[in-house]
Scaffold this motif. Structure first.
Motif, PDB file in Angstrom:
ATOM      1  N   GLU A   1     -69.030 -53.034  19.148  1.00 26.07           N
ATOM      2  CA  GLU A   1     -69.519 -54.446  18.845  1.00 26.07           C
ATOM      3  C   GLU A   1     -70.441 -54.304  17.896  1.00 26.07           C
ATOM      4  OE1 GLU A   1     -70.344 -56.396  22.537  1.00 26.07           O
ATOM      5  OE2 GLU A   1     -68.281 -57.039  22.648  1.00 26.07           O
ATOM      6  N   THR A   2     -71.489 -53.322  18.076  1.00 25.62           N
ATOM      7  CA  THR A   2     -72.522 -52.942  17.252  1.00 25.62           C
ATOM      8  C   THR A   2     -71.929 -52.766  15.885  1.00 25.62           C
ATOM      9  OG1 THR A   2     -73.739 -52.377  19.049  1.00 25.62           O
ATOM     10  CG2 THR A   2     -74.758 -51.719  16.909  1.00 25.62           C
TER      11      THR A   2
ATOM     12  N   LYS B   1     -70.415 -55.507  14.046  1.00 31.04           N
ATOM     13  CA  LYS B   1     -71.519 -56.706  13.572  1.00 31.04           C
ATOM     14  C   LYS B   1     -72.152 -56.162  12.483  1.00 31.04           C
ATOM     15  CE  LYS B   1     -74.732 -57.246  16.440  1.00 31.04           C
ATOM     16  NZ  LYS B   1     -75.674 -57.684  17.443  1.00 31.04           N
ATOM     17  N   ASP B   2     -72.732 -54.899  12.358  1.00 27.07           N
ATOM     18  CA  ASP B   2     -73.793 -54.377  11.351  1.00 27.07           C
ATOM     19  C   ASP B   2     -73.350 -53.502  10.377  1.00 27.07           C
ATOM     20  OD1 ASP B   2     -75.599 -55.895  13.157  1.00 27.07           O
ATOM     21  OD2 ASP B   2     -76.192 -53.926  14.633  1.00 27.07           O
TER      22      ASP B   2
END
Length: 122
Positions: A58-59, A62-63
């Protein structure tokens, strides 16, 4: 074998090293991801829980721009330069060095193997 961002990362390596197998993630990005998720640097991928792998995934989603999206973005940037017909675009089009390197000698990586010129002797 954990699958993150469409890449099978090796299970027997440390998390910091394994994350670098993903195109677009280097040492600093891997360290940032690990600290953000809260995983110890010394842990190996096969010691991670499913929740931690999900948090890493997820990190990254997202980033970071990684793998296919990053490759597509880079190729679109080069294509844009070529369409503009600016100096850098013309160099890309001709297959010559783009960043000001000399071409009288060297530049064989971009130009390809040397082609002999008939009648040129010294």
């Amino acid at each position: 074998m954990a699958r993150i961002a469409g890449v099978n990362i090796p299970t027997n390596k440390r998390v910091l090293i394994a994350l670098q197998y993903i195109h677009g993630i280097g040492q600093k990005s891997a360290r940032d991801i690990v600290t953000k998720v809260g995983i110890d640097d010394a842990r190996r991928v096969n010691q991670l829980t499913d929740a931690e792998v999900l948090a890493i995934r997820e990190t990254i989603d997202k980033d970071f721009t990684v793998e296919g999206d990053l490759r597509r973005e880079n190729s679109m940037n080069i294509k844009r330069l070529m369409d503009l017909a600016c100096y850098r675009g013309l160099r890309h089009r001709k297959g010559l060095p783009v960043r000001g390197q000399r071409t009288h000698t060297n530049a064989r990586t971009r130009k390809g193997p040397a082609k002999p010129i008939a009648g040129k002797k010294k």
